[in-house]
Design a protein around this motif. Sequence first.
Motif, short mmCIF file in Angstrom:
data_model
loop_
_atom_site.label_atom_id
_atom_site.label_comp_id
_atom_site.label_asym_id
_atom_site.label_seq_id
_atom_site.Cartn_x
_atom_site.Cartn_y
_atom_site.Cartn_z
N SER A 152 0.83 -1.21 0.00
CA SER A 152 0.00 0.00 0.00
C SER A 152 0.86 1.25 0.00
CB SER A 152 -0.91 0.00 1.23
OG SER A 152 -1.70 -1.15 1.24
N GLN A 160 -6.60 0.94 -0.27
CA GLN A 160 -6.95 -0.27 0.46
C GLN A 160 -8.19 -0.11 1.32
OE1 GLN A 160 -3.82 -1.94 2.79
NE2 GLN A 160 -4.97 -3.78 3.23
N ASP A 165 -6.04 -1.81 -4.75
CA ASP A 165 -5.38 -2.33 -3.55
C ASP A 165 -6.36 -3.17 -2.75
OD1 ASP A 165 -3.72 -2.83 -1.46
OD2 ASP A 165 -3.27 -0.74 -0.99
N GLU A 166 -6.22 -4.46 -2.80
CA GLU A 166 -7.11 -5.41 -2.14
C GLU A 166 -8.58 -5.11 -2.37
OE1 GLU A 166 -6.22 -6.85 1.66
OE2 GLU A 166 -4.10 -6.33 1.55
N GLY A 198 -2.88 -2.55 6.63
CA GLY A 198 -4.25 -3.00 6.79
C GLY A 198 -4.36 -4.35 7.48
MG MG Z 1 -1.98 -2.70 2.33
#
Ligand code: MG
Lengths: 366, 519, 340, 316
Positions: B58, B100, B179-180, B419
């Motif tokens: 991230s 994220q 991001d995810e 995260g």
């Molecule tokens: Mg991350």
Amino acid sequence: MTSQPAPSGAAGGNGRRPAGHRLLWPALVLLALLLGNLAFHHDFLSVRVRDGHLYGSLVDILRFGAPLVLVALGMTLVIATRGIDLSVGSTVAIAGALACGHLSTAARPDSVATTLTAVALALAVALVLGLANGLLVSGLGVQPIVATLILMVAGRGVAQLITDGQIVTVTSAPYKTIGGGYWLLLPFAVLLAAVLVALTAFVIRRSALGMLIESVGGNPTAGRLVGIRAGGLLALVYVFSALCAAVAGLMISSNVSSADGNNAGLWIELDAILAVVVGGTALTGGRFSLGGTVLGALVIQTLSTTVYTLGVPPETTLVFKAFVVVIVCLVQSPVFRAKVIRRRRATTPRPPATAGATPQEQEVRA
Amino acid sequence: MTPPSTAAPTGADGPRPVLEAHGISKRFPGVLALDGVALRLFPGEVHALMGENGAGKSTLIKVLTGVHPADGGTVLVDGRPHTFTDPLQAQRAGISTVYQEVNLCPNLSVAENILIGREPRRFGLIRWSEVRQRAARLLTELELGLDVTGLLDAHSLAVQQLVAIVRAVDVSAKVLVLDEPTSSLDREEVAQLFTLVRRLRDRGVAILFVTHFLDQVFDLCDRVTVLRGGRLEGEYPITELTPMTLVQRMIGGELATLDGLSGRGQGEGAQRAAAEPFLRARGLARTGSIEPYDLDIHPGEVIGLAGLLGSGRTEAARLLFGADSADAGEVSVEGRKVLLRSPRHAIARGIAFCSENRKSEGLVGELTVRENIVLALQAARGWTRPLTRAKQDELARHWIEALDIRPAEPEAQVRHLSGGNQQKVLLARWLLTEPRLLILDEPTRGIDIGAKAEIQKLVARLADEGTAVLFISAELEEVLRLSHRIAVLRDHRMVATLANDDTVTPERLLTTIATGTDS
Amino acid sequence: MSTGTVNAAARPARRVAAVSPGTRARVPLIVTAVLLAVMFAVGSVRYDGFLSAQVVLNLLIDNGFLLVVAVGATFVILTGGIDLSIGSMVALSTMLTAWLVESHGWPLAAVIPLVLLVGAAGGALMGWVIHTFEIQPFIVTLAGMFLARGLCYTISTESVTITDPATTAVAQTRLYGPGGLFVSIPVLVAVAVLLTAFVVLHHTRFGRNLYALGGNESSARLMGLPTGTTKIAAYGVSGLCSALGGLLLTFYTLSGYALHAMGMELDAIAATVIGGTLLTGGSGFVLGTALGVLVLGMIQTLVNFQGTLSSWWTRIVIGALLLVFIVLQRLMGGRRHAAR
Amino acid sequence: ACSTQGPASGPAPGPASGAKAGSGGRITMGFAQVGAESGWRTANTKSVQEAAKKAGIELKFSDAQQKQENQIKAIRTFIQQKVDVIAFSPVVESGWDTVLKEAKDAGIPVILTDRAVDTKDTSLYKTFLGSDFVKEGRSAGEWLTAAYANQQGPVNIVELQGTTGSAPANDRKAGFADVIRGDGRFRIVASQSGEFTRAKGKEVMQAFLKSQKDIDVLYAHNDDMALGAIQAIEESGRKPGTDIKVISVDGIKDAFVAMTEGKINVVVECNPLLGDQLMDLAKKVVAGESVPARVETQEGVFPQDKAAAALPSRKY
Ligand SMILES: [Mg+2]
Ligand SMILES: Nc1ncnc2c1ncn2[C@@H]1O[C@H](COP(=O)(O)OP(=O)(O)OP(=O)(O)O)[C@@H](O)[C@H]1O
Ligand SMILES: Nc1ncnc2c1ncn2[C@@H]1O[C@H](COP(=O)(O)OP(=O)(O)OP(=O)(O)O)[C@@H](O)[C@H]1O
Ligand SMILES: [Mg+2]
């Protein structure tokens, strides 16, 4: 006046100790103000013993600053919960009015017992007022600024109702002690404020109160979901704020041996909030710093004293204050410091692409 | 399964990378988050960025898109150096990003969240009808039928995540960074997202994709860049990797296996269910969010909640925790009828709830890891009985180690954690209260595979020790692996409860979820 | 991952509640309007001469300047900020106008744009400092408050009466309607400002960016919105509105005075918040602000009509009426938007 | 359709003069007070209220809380309520033309109390009743020059001003400065605002006592500040009234007490008790009788020696 004296010791190091770092800048500002005064009056910092107590400008700053410190102390906790308490000024007036009202009608105003009753009366009423604020905010969910605005408006009326619009003068030696007396060389008010601050800090940081308050202020939803009794906590901080204001009110009225329903504590809420903010607590709630608040309050009081001592004409007083406040907040801003430093460094290599508004989070709270 | 080989060649005479970064470094106080990382993105490729929690994925994305200033390194867009100091500039340069954590405005409507900043206008005034229509149209691309005028706040995290994706996709960008994006999506939504991503790739968009799901990487991506501890481990065409080698690159060692966990429901589950239930819910309901349902949860039992996105799993769970108050039905805990008016009441009865939305409902960002970990326990004890600092440190250290939270610094501010590590902090908070019933809503969201296995083992162990667990996850495999029984929700109604034995296959579960009836 | 068996069409859009969210958000607004009407009704029953359209119009005449500055405050509060410099900025623009017109003989037509410019620039400057150096708005605008008030004193500590015929004419013009009802020019200005603000807030990108900024600043930035310019502009608008409010006050009192508009920022903020805007930002309506101003004005009018209250009872009654109003507003409006 | 000039239609009120004492001949007076910012002001309010009761005049009282806007609003409501006469103490001199014109158009006579207004059109009000702040400042100065008639200079004076910008502060400062300007011996070495309050008066005086080497005279714009300053002087070990001469304005009871104790040297009276005079004027004005354009309240200068005699009769 903006020249920043070198930080004593390694306090200005890498900012690993959060608390120390946060107190550094308000402390430097205070120091700068005091030194600025010294430049104009060479005996500004001198403290002598006269009539069995300390005498000097520093003592004055502490003594007149004591009520502000107390009000700001209560305000800090309220602000930490994302609230604000505008009613402290009115509470100051009500407390003074009640105490003086009681003393002026009492048979023996000079007795300690009567004085204690008067103090107890003021504190009891303040407790009720704080509870009312707390209930409006936590029970009914009224926005804190409106909830306390109600008491701010009505409270001053109540204070005047108690004094019948007059200034109530009292002659009571024990009462006079609270705000105007001395004990162990020091003004009693200063000792009282110091004890209350220390006690609060002790209770807040030794119990879990501080953490719970910061959680509720930092993320109310999360606070609810971990089972914090937010309602009680909110009520508690408003009650505490009112009690602090009441003690401040007693000090102010005792210092001049009279109660002024209209003017006592006028605009003190603004000064108190300013003190909290200068002390490094954000109005958006969460993390708070009691030490910072004390320093902030002293900065503000020093500023007033500076104005009187330097002989700034009343017409330009506000302009002067404005500049000091601007400088204070610039110096306190990590982003500003970073930019100034970067600019100074940037003289050798080519200036880096504008740093823009980069969130220097790491420094804000480091 | 093999993607069409549109993967860009890495040879010197191939197409020029649309985005290229060299020697990117980023230091936060106490952490060197990125250390000389390089990345190349070619037009028309899907590029995976892989790494453990806290590896710096991230951060790299944030540095590339101007959220954080880099401490060193260069970024080239179309071969020309660029330094973004604001996400706005990156967006203008054709890089569209989904960060994220869901970064949208909860106070605005869904439609606005999708289109704000580029609303269609006439004479400077926004054309609201067109905004709504366009937002609705974009949402249907992901087959999402939402009321676009409703506040974003009213929707579950998964829906918010989809909205964020829709917002990013709508920009006609050269580069799309995700991001995810799939961390709380179910299969169906993931499949739809992938269709969309492939379509964009075929249009020549370069896509940077972060995930912890290996199968998604092999399903979708053309090349992989692996980060380890803030350094570049390497860049590989996907064809050169197997899941095993990829994991080895990421963690620099062998992965502990998950074998022995699967199929735990069999036999044992029935045994546990025979005991007196810890919690019994009857006709529990809340208008507008979940219809009446019955549920028994026995000590030592893991109950999985399965269902599609927005099927009401979270909402069913919140009622059991008093986070929302039920307006019908009753709950009894250990045979005694209780009124769960607020989370406090539930906690007092030994119930814990780990929210899916760690950012807005879970963590207090400004506080330290230590404080966040002990918060629930402290709240339960009340303010007059503080945990001593020594005790707090001990607890924090224990759980930091147990869950491998990185950096292992109890005094770090939680909002600065990656995260996945934040998610672990949240788990630690509830685990240490030693609850009798643990409700886990998407507990493995954003957690890397290594840690995921650890957490699953932990859940299994807790159950063995007698804790009842309510387990919600968008990953069916996970639910199947852990649960003794599975309750299926559909359209805000509990439609079936299955004992997790041999007969329950993913296919059967999917059919139940889809049709609402157990065939 | 090829198990696309579930047909999404099987999941129709659900309605979460019976009323649409838009309506739900407006409930407090409606409640406030109803309560305002109730107050007017009570006044009409209790006091002679209260039940007249002119009383309502006087509410506008007497509070037009407050309405304008409260609209400005709304912009700032929507971003989650606060502007304490409002009252002082109002005083400064009365002072500047009076001083330039009277002592320097400038034509009014030249003074008005200048004053507005000073206000907008001052506000924008504060916004710039707040944004660039990430300093809390409270301190920056407090410094602005000191500075503006201080500048008033440096111009003159005495009040400056305006005798300029053009200004007097504007101030004393009454626009008569049917039935002898009248309004003043500032009323029209205030209403125009209100409508403009409504359009800007709800129908322009700038307005929506304000809401986004107040909802979540870091999200807004990550969404690629121009947070910096938006914030600076919000304070600029507040400064502009303060200056305009100051001009209206100048017409209202035909004078410039350093002690004018003491504490008006509190009135403006209170009106905004009573009107349903959240002080934490991101939620509120400018029309609510207008209602808030009317509520404050109505309370004042009721107290004036009562005419038997001593000074302190005036304050207590104002506080009590406010309390009753707020409590009813909360109880009737539901608690969805609980204070945070 | 709107017309921009004059009351075109509607219930135009009657002519500007002539008694129209309301129902039953009882006069209704609207009184718009500044606020209740000091004990002096409260005494003023009380005097008006009591006098009205005594004179059988119905009083509509409004408190503006020191805001001109509020006062203008109050006058508007008085017009709306069709009172017989309006009296008010202007917060500030300027800015009354518009609303007074409305009153005049409505045929309601206006009496000013306490402070005058600054307008070219003197027909807007019937009469002014009150004191002259500049004169009070002059009286203070004159007492000072007389007291130091035979002494050597320099005489160092510190001044505690009222609220910056307020009319009494401006005028008392100006009047005082006017008188001592001619005499080279008198020097104002420090001058700060004490905001008319005891607490501020004390605080500022504390600072003066530390920053100024020699202080011979304190001139305070009101008694409250003087009383606060006296405490500061005492705490510094000096004797107010002897070591530092104290001049003050207003004449509240506490100040007379302090004078009898020798702590204040002179008080220039500013009389708030003008209720009876006001009611008399109001009756005359409503009856259409002519009244003088300016009526000054009776005020004196009380040096220490007269204090003891006057103390028992002080009412405020
Ligand atoms: Mg991350
Ligand atoms: N603002 C910040 N201040 C301090 N440290 C930070 C900050 N942001 C990130 N870090 C640290 O940088 C490292 C990399 O974090 P990053 O968020 O990039 O990880 P990640 O690879 O995205 O992990 P995850 O898979 O858990 O999302 C972590 O150690 C984190 O604690
Ligand atoms: N497809 C959809 N259409 C309309 N509304 C939806 C949809 N999906 C979710 N929602 C809304 O989101 C809200 C949250 O649902 P809930 O939290 O119960 O979902 P969930 O089952 O936990 O699933 P997930 O957490 O995966 O989103 C519900 O009130 C629902 O109205
Ligand atoms: Mg969910």
